[in-house]
Design a protein around this motif. Structure first.
Motif, PDB file in Angstrom:
ATOM      1  N   GLY A  49      -3.985  84.906  16.050  1.00  0.00           N
ATOM      2  CA  GLY A  49      -2.648  85.217  16.552  1.00  0.00           C
ATOM      3  C   GLY A  49      -2.077  86.498  15.986  1.00  0.00           C
ATOM      4  N   LYS A  50      -2.892  87.272  15.240  1.00  0.00           N
ATOM      5  CA  LYS A  50      -2.321  88.459  14.598  1.00  0.00           C
ATOM      6  C   LYS A  50      -1.941  89.539  15.611  1.00  0.00           C
ATOM      7  CE  LYS A  50      -6.928  90.205  13.172  1.00  0.00           C
ATOM      8  NZ  LYS A  50      -7.731  89.345  14.063  1.00  0.00           N
ATOM      9  N   SER A  51      -2.776  89.725  16.653  1.00  0.00           N
ATOM     10  CA  SER A  51      -2.413  90.702  17.697  1.00  0.00           C
ATOM     11  C   SER A  51      -1.212  90.220  18.498  1.00  0.00           C
ATOM     12  CB  SER A  51      -3.593  90.925  18.646  1.00  0.00           C
ATOM     13  OG  SER A  51      -4.429  91.942  18.133  1.00  0.00           O
ATOM     14  N   THR A  52      -1.184  88.941  18.814  1.00  0.00           N
ATOM     15  CA  THR A  52      -0.055  88.387  19.549  1.00  0.00           C
ATOM     16  C   THR A  52       1.241  88.593  18.761  1.00  0.00           C
ATOM     17  OG1 THR A  52      -1.537  86.713  20.435  1.00  0.00           O
ATOM     18  CG2 THR A  52       0.817  86.310  20.679  1.00  0.00           C
ATOM     19  N   PHE A  53       1.147  88.365  17.438  1.00  0.00           N
ATOM     20  CA  PHE A  53       2.310  88.575  16.575  1.00  0.00           C
ATOM     21  C   PHE A  53       2.805  90.015  16.690  1.00  0.00           C
ATOM     22  CE2 PHE A  53       3.482  90.222  12.289  1.00  0.00           C
ATOM     23  CZ  PHE A  53       4.740  89.645  12.208  1.00  0.00           C
ATOM     24  N   LEU A  54       1.867  90.960  16.579  1.00  0.00           N
ATOM     25  CA  LEU A  54       2.237  92.374  16.634  1.00  0.00           C
ATOM     26  C   LEU A  54       2.857  92.713  17.989  1.00  0.00           C
ATOM     27  CD1 LEU A  54       1.779  95.034  14.838  1.00  0.00           C
ATOM     28  CD2 LEU A  54       0.029  95.569  16.528  1.00  0.00           C
ATOM     29  N   ARG A  55       2.244  92.193  19.069  1.00  0.00           N
ATOM     30  CA  ARG A  55       2.713  92.514  20.420  1.00  0.00           C
ATOM     31  C   ARG A  55       4.040  91.851  20.740  1.00  0.00           C
ATOM     32  NH1 ARG A  55      -0.976  94.102  24.209  1.00  0.00           N
ATOM     33  NH2 ARG A  55      -0.428  92.425  25.623  1.00  0.00           N
ATOM     34  N   CYS A  56       4.362  90.779  20.010  1.00  0.00           N
ATOM     35  CA  CYS A  56       5.678  90.162  20.189  1.00  0.00           C
ATOM     36  C   CYS A  56       6.773  91.027  19.573  1.00  0.00           C
ATOM     37  CB  CYS A  56       5.713  88.772  19.543  1.00  0.00           C
ATOM     38  SG  CYS A  56       5.004  87.486  20.588  1.00  0.00           S
ATOM     39  N   LEU A  57       6.402  91.824  18.545  1.00  0.00           N
ATOM     40  CA  LEU A  57       7.419  92.604  17.839  1.00  0.00           C
ATOM     41  C   LEU A  57       8.103  93.598  18.771  1.00  0.00           C
ATOM     42  CD1 LEU A  57       5.799  93.337  14.348  1.00  0.00           C
ATOM     43  CD2 LEU A  57       7.426  91.555  14.993  1.00  0.00           C
ATOM     44  N   ASN A  58       7.396  94.157  19.762  1.00  0.00           N
ATOM     45  CA  ASN A  58       8.079  95.023  20.730  1.00  0.00           C
ATOM     46  C   ASN A  58       8.089  94.377  22.117  1.00  0.00           C
ATOM     47  OD1 ASN A  58       5.455  95.381  21.549  1.00  0.00           O
ATOM     48  ND2 ASN A  58       5.548  97.619  21.607  1.00  0.00           N
ATOM     49  N   ARG A  59       7.894  93.085  22.117  1.00  0.00           N
ATOM     50  CA  ARG A  59       7.990  92.263  23.325  1.00  0.00           C
ATOM     51  C   ARG A  59       7.029  92.684  24.439  1.00  0.00           C
ATOM     52  NH1 ARG A  59      14.049  91.382  25.022  1.00  0.00           N
ATOM     53  NH2 ARG A  59      13.087  90.981  27.033  1.00  0.00           N
ATOM     54  N   LEU A  60       5.878  93.260  24.075  1.00  0.00           N
ATOM     55  CA  LEU A  60       4.829  93.384  25.092  1.00  0.00           C
ATOM     56  C   LEU A  60       4.380  91.984  25.475  1.00  0.00           C
ATOM     57  CD1 LEU A  60       2.446  96.370  24.277  1.00  0.00           C
ATOM     58  CD2 LEU A  60       4.207  96.179  26.024  1.00  0.00           C
ATOM     59  N   GLU A  61       4.447  91.060  24.513  1.00  0.00           N
ATOM     60  CA  GLU A  61       4.348  89.630  24.819  1.00  0.00           C
ATOM     61  C   GLU A  61       5.739  89.055  24.664  1.00  0.00           C
ATOM     62  OE1 GLU A  61       1.724  88.290  25.916  1.00  0.00           O
ATOM     63  OE2 GLU A  61       0.014  89.398  25.100  1.00  0.00           O
ATOM     64  N   GLU A  62       6.153  88.253  25.655  1.00  0.00           N
ATOM     65  CA  GLU A  62       7.463  87.604  25.549  1.00  0.00           C
ATOM     66  C   GLU A  62       7.344  86.397  24.630  1.00  0.00           C
ATOM     67  OE1 GLU A  62      10.423  88.352  26.492  1.00  0.00           O
ATOM     68  OE2 GLU A  62       9.899  90.106  27.703  1.00  0.00           O
ATOM     69  N   PRO A  63       8.080  86.378  23.513  1.00  0.00           N
ATOM     70  CA  PRO A  63       8.041  85.195  22.649  1.00  0.00           C
ATOM     71  C   PRO A  63       8.634  84.001  23.397  1.00  0.00           C
ATOM     72  CG  PRO A  63       9.155  87.041  21.579  1.00  0.00           C
ATOM     73  CD  PRO A  63       8.979  87.411  23.008  1.00  0.00           C
ATOM     74  N   THR A  64       8.079  82.815  23.128  1.00  0.00           N
ATOM     75  CA  THR A  64       8.637  81.625  23.778  1.00  0.00           C
ATOM     76  C   THR A  64       9.636  80.918  22.864  1.00  0.00           C
ATOM     77  OG1 THR A  64       6.482  80.655  23.224  1.00  0.00           O
ATOM     78  CG2 THR A  64       6.912  81.082  25.527  1.00  0.00           C
ATOM     79  N   GLY A  65       9.718  81.363  21.628  1.00  0.00           N
ATOM     80  CA  GLY A  65      10.712  80.763  20.737  1.00  0.00           C
ATOM     81  C   GLY A  65      10.902  81.630  19.508  1.00  0.00           C
TER      82      GLY A  65
END
Lengths: 277, 250, 229
Positions: free
Chosen positions: B49-65
Motif C-alpha cells: 500500500g505504499k504507492s497507494t498511500f503516496l498517490r492519496c496524498l495528492n488525491r490521484l487516488e481518492e481516499p475512501t476514509g
C-alpha cells in the motif's frame, strides 16, 4: 423441349459474354452491343421454341420493366404491382400466350433495362419523346396523358406561365422533369419519387409540382389543400417501349393493343382505375 | 506558502487514511505527520500500500476514509479545489510520464505558463536554470523519446520543480531504470534533500534511504508497521516483520 | 473510337450536360467540407464526454444522452437519416437543401468520429493523465493540452478513413433532390439513357478526390510522426 431451351440459353450466354468482351475494346457502344446480343438471343430462343412447340399456350415469359411508384398506372398493393399499365401488360401477355413477369426498378433504369434485354417491354406511363426514340422504339399509344401542375390551394400560380422564376418539383427523368427545363429562370428539384415532390410541395419546399394527370388526381385526392391547375402543362402519348431492333415483338404488341382497343378491354381497364372527375 | 498554515504545524497531516478498491483494503488506517524539510522514505513489500498511500496524498487516488491536511487545509474535502493544491505537490512517477508530443522545454514550461500566469520568458528562464542544475540544458529542444531513461526521469523531476512545489512526491522513481542510470537520478534527489526540500519517497533503494532520509516508514498490508530514524530503522528494527523484510532486501 | 467520342459528346458536351457534373461536384465538396467540420466538432464533444465517463464515472446523464445518439445514428442508414432530416425535422420549413445535407451528414459523421476519438483517448496511457493532473491541470486542461493532441495523432488514419467514407456517403444526397455529383450523373443518365459514360465519369471523379485526399493525409501523418520520433 427442355434440352432445346437449355441450348438456347447457353447460346444466349455465350453471345452476351462475347458482347461483354467487346465492351473493353469499344466501351462507347457497350449498351448497344449488349442489347443486340440479348435481342438476338431472345429471338433465337423464341424461334427455336416456336418451331418445336407449335400449339403450346405458354410462349415463354414477357418481362415488363416498370417503376411501381406512379399511381394509378403502376403501384404496389400488398405484394402485387397493380395499375393500368400492369393490367394492360397482362392483357397483352394473355393475347400473346405468354406469362407476364413484372420487374420493379428506378424509372430512369427502365430504358436501359429494355435496351440490354433485361426486360422485353417497358410499361411505365412513359411518354414518347424525341430523345427516347433515339434509344428505344415505342408501340402505338395506349392512352393520352397530360402533364399538369399541382399547387397549393392558396398559390399565386394560376397558369403554366406563372412558373417563371419559381421552384418546381418533379420526378427525375420523367416528362415533367424534361419539359420543366424549358421554363424561364426555373429551379428544378428532382426527386427520386413523385410523391416526394408532392410532399415537398406540402412543406412549401417547392412552389409547384409538374406530374402526369392521373397520379396528380390521386395525390390531390389524398392530400387536402392541393389543386391541379385547369390548364395542362403539356399533353402527350403514353406508349410501351421495346428494344429498337425487336420489330417482331413490336408488331405483336401493336396487334395485341389494337385488339384490346377493339374489344373495349383497354377502356375498361382505364375506367377501373381512373374515376370520372 | 499558504497563510492559513501555522508554523510548527505539520506540512502534511494524515489521519486514519483508508482506501479500499471494492472489497480489497489497500490502506487500512494510516496516520503520520510530515513536517517542512522532512525527507520521508516509505518502504515495504509490494502490495503493502505504499504507492497507494503516496498517490492519496495528492488525491490521484481518492481516499475512501480519513483526512489529509495539507498546509492546514483538508484536501479530502470534496469542496477543496484539489488542482490548486496539486500545484504545490510535485509528483515524480516510476514511468516518467513526460509528454511525448512536446519538446523538453515545453514539458517544463506548460505548467507555469498555463497555471501560474508566467510569461514564456519567465518560465523558460527558470526551466533553463533548473535544466543546467541537472546537466541537461543542451536537451531543451529535444523530444522525450530522444532521451535515455535516466535523462527522462531527471527532466520529470525538473518538470515538477518548475511549479515551485512545497513538497515532492516520488513514486518508485528509479524502478523502471537500467542500473547504470539509477545513480544520476539519485544524485538529483540527494541535492534536493540537501536543499531542505520536503520529500516523500516510495522506493526500494534501501542504501539511498539510509543515506538521505531523516525518517523511514515501513508499510505492510496497508498499515505503517514501524517508523524510525534511518540508522535505528535499518540497524535495530524492532518488529519481526521489518527484520524479516530487511533480511530479504539488504 | 468514334462511338466513344459520340457517347462522350452526347453525355457531357451536348446541351452543356457537363454542367450537371461540375455543379454536382461543387455541391458534393461543399456538403462534405462542412459536414466534416460539424462531424469533428460533434465527435470531439461526444468522444470526450464518453471517455470522461469511462475514466471518472462523471457526466452520467450526458453520457447516457450520447449513448442514445450513437445508438440511433449508428443503427439507422444514413439515407433514412437524411430523409428524416429533410421531410420530418425540417418538414415545415423551407430550408436550403445544402444546409439540410450538411446537418444530416455532419450529425451522422459525428457519431463515428466520437467513437474514433474515444478510442484515441483511451489509447493514451493513463500515466499521461496522472502527470497532467499532478502538475495541477484540471481534467479539461489535461484533456486539451495533454491527451487530445496525442489521441488525435493516434487516430488520424481512422479519422481520414471516416472522411473518405463521408465523402462517398454524400452520394445519397440526391434523395432530397439535392444535385450532388451522383445526382448530376443520374440526371445525364435520365436524358441520354446511357449508363456507362455518366456512371463511370462520376466514379472516376470520386476516385480522384479520394486519392488526392489520401495523399494529403499521408503527408500530414508523416509530419506528425517527424515531430515526435
Amino acid at each position: 423441349m427442355k434440352k432445346i431451351i437449355a441450348v438456347a440459353a447457353m447460346a444466349a450466354m455465350v453471345v452476351s459474354m462475347t458482347a461483354c468482351g467487346s465492351k473493353a475494346a469499344d466501351t462507347g457502344a457497350e449498351a448497344t452491343a449488349e442489347a443486340v446480343a440479348a435481342t438476338e438471343a431472345a429471338t433465337q430462343t423464341a424461334e427455336t421454341t416456336e418451331a418445336a412447340t407449335e400449339n403450346v399456350a405458354a410462349n415463354g415469359t414477357l418481362i415488363m420493366a416498370t417503376n411501381a411508384e406512379f399511381p394509378p398506372y403502376e403501384y404496389r398493393e400488398g405484394d402485387q404491382i397493380v395499375g393500368i399499365d400492369a393490367e394492360i401488360a397482362q392483357a397483352i401477355a394473355d393475347e400473346l400466350g405468354m406469362e407476364l413477369q413484372i420487374e420493379d426498378m428506378q424509372f430512369d433504369s427502365i430504358i436501359a433495362a429494355v435496351q440490354t434485354g433485361k426486360a422485353d417491354i417497358g410499361v411505365a406511363g412513359m411518354t414518347v419523346t424525341e430523345d427516347r426514340l433515339q434509344a428505344v422504339s415505342f408501340s402505338d399509344s395506349y392512352t393520352q396523358a397530360a402533364q399538369v401542375i399541382i399547387v397549393k390551394g392558396d398559390s399565386a400560380v394560376a397558369t403554366p406561365d406563372d412558373l417563371k422564376g419559381k421552384t418546381v418539383g418533379v420526378q427525375l427523368g420523367t416528362t415533367g422533369d424534361i419539359y420543366a427545363e424549358d421554363i424561364e429562370d426555373v429551379t428544378i428539384d428532382r426527386y427520386n419519387k413523385g410523391f416526394e415532390a408532392v410532399q415537398a410541395l406540402l412543406q412549401d419546399k417547392v412552389d409547384a409540382v409538374i406530374i402526369d394527370r392521373e397520379p396528380a388526381n390521386v395525390f390531390i385526392e389524398e392530400n387536402e389543400g392541393l389543386k391541379v391547375l385547369d390548364e395542362e402543362f403539356t399533353v402527350e402519348d403514353y406508349a410501351i417501349c421495346m428494344a429498337k431492333d425487336n420489330t417482331d415483338l413490336l408488331d405483336k404488341v401493336n396487334t395485341a393493343l389494337a385488339s384490346l382497343k377493339e374489344s373495349g378491354k383497354l377502356d375498361e381497364i382505364k375506367a377501373k382505375y381512373i374515376t370520372a372527375e | 506558502m499558504n497563510t492559513n498554515y501555522i508554523n510548527g504545524q505539520p506540512l502534511i497531516q494524515v489521519t486514519d487514511l483508508v482506501k479500499s478498491f471494492g472489497e480489497l483494503d489497500a490502506l487500512g488506517g494510516v496516520s503520520t505527520d510530515i513536517y517542512e524539510g522532512d525527507v520521508v522514505f516509505v518502504v515495504g513489500p509490494s502490495g503493502s500500500g505504499k504507492s497507494t498511500f503516496l498517490r492519496c496524498l495528492n488525491r490521484l487516488e481518492e481516499p475512501t476514509g480519513g483526512k489529509i491536511l495539507f498546509e492546514g487545509i483538508d484536501i479530502t474535502d470534496p469542496k477543496t479545489d484539489i488542482d490548486k493544491h496539486r500545484q504545490k505537490m510535485g509528483m515524480v512517477f516510476q514511468q516518467f510520464n513526460l509528454f511525448p508530443h512536446m519538446t523538453i522545454m515545453k514539458n517544463l514550461t506548460i505548467g507555469p505558463m498555463k497555471l501560474q500566469d508566467k510569461s514564456k520568458e519567465e518560465a523558460e528562464t527558470e526551466a533553463m536554470r533548473l535544466l543546467e542544475r541537472v546537466g541537461l540544458a543542451d536537451r531543451a529542444n529535444a523530444y522525450p523519446s530522444q532521451l535515455s531513461g535516466g535523462q527522462k526521469q531527471r527532466i520529470a523531476i525538473v518538470r515538477a520543480l518548475c511549479m515551485k512545489p512545497d513538497v515532492m512526491l516520488f513514486d518508485e522513481p528509479t524502478s523502471a531504470l537500467d542500473p547504470e542510470m539509477v545513480g544520476e537520478v539519485l544524485s538529483v534527489m540527494r541535492d534536493l534533500a540537501e536543499e531542505k526540500m520536503t520529500m516523500v519517497v516510495v522506493t526500494h533503494e534501501m542504501a539511498f534511504a539510509k543515506e538521505v532520509a531523516n525518517r523511514v516508514l515501513f508499510m505492510a498490508e496497508g498499515k505503517i508497521v514501524e517508523e524510525n530514524a534511518p540508522k535505528e530503522f535499518f540497524e535495530h528494527p524492532k518488529t519481526d516483520r521489518l527484520q524479516n523484510f530487511l533480511s530479504k532486501v539488504l | 473510337m468514334n462511338n466513344f467520342i459520340d457517347a462522350f459528346y452526347l453525355n457531357f458536351i451536348k446541351d452543356e450536360r457537363w454542367k450537371y457534373i461540375t455543379g454536382g461536384l461543387k455541391t458534393t465538396l461543399t456538403v462534405t467540407f462542412f459536414a466534416v467540420i460539424m462531424g469533428i466538432v460533434l465527435g470531439f464533444l461526444v468522444g470526450v464526454i464518453r471517455s470522461t465517463y469511462d475514466k471518472t464515472g462523471k457526466l452520467k446523464i450526458l453520457n447516457a444522452l450520447c449513448n442514445v445518439y450513437l445508438t440511433i445514428i449508428r443503427g439507422t442508414p444514413v439515407v433514412v437519416q437524411l430523409l428524416i432530416t429533410y421531410f420530418v425535422i425540417f418538414g415545415s420549413v423551407n430550408i436550403n437543401k445544402v444546409v439540410v445535407a450538411v446537418i444530416a451528414f455532419g450529425v451522422n459523421s459525428g457519431a463515428y468520429v466520437a467513437e474514433i476519438i474515444r478510442s484515441g483517448i483511451m489509447s493514451v496511457d493513463n500515466g499521461q493523465f496522472e502527470a497532467g493532473r499532478s502538475i495541477g491541470f484540471t481534467y479539461g486542461q489535461t484533456m486539451i493540452h495533454i491527451i487530445l493532441p496525442q489521441a488525435f495523432k493516434n487516430v488520424l488514419p481512422a479519422l481520414a478513413n471516416e472522411f473518405i467514407v463521408l465523402l462517398k456517403e454524400t452520394s445519397v444526397a440526391g434523395y432530397i433532390a439535392l444535385e450532388d455529383l451522383t445526382k448530376g450523373g443520374d440526371i445525364i443518365r435520365s436524358r441520354t439513357f446511357n449508363a456507362f459514360m455518366p456512371l463511370i465519369g462520376v466514379a472516376i471523379i470520386y476516385l480522384l478526390m479520394v486519392m488526392i485526399f489520401s495523399y494529403f493525409v499521408k503527408c500530414l501523418e508523416r509530419r506528425l510522426r517527424n515531430s515526435e520520433h
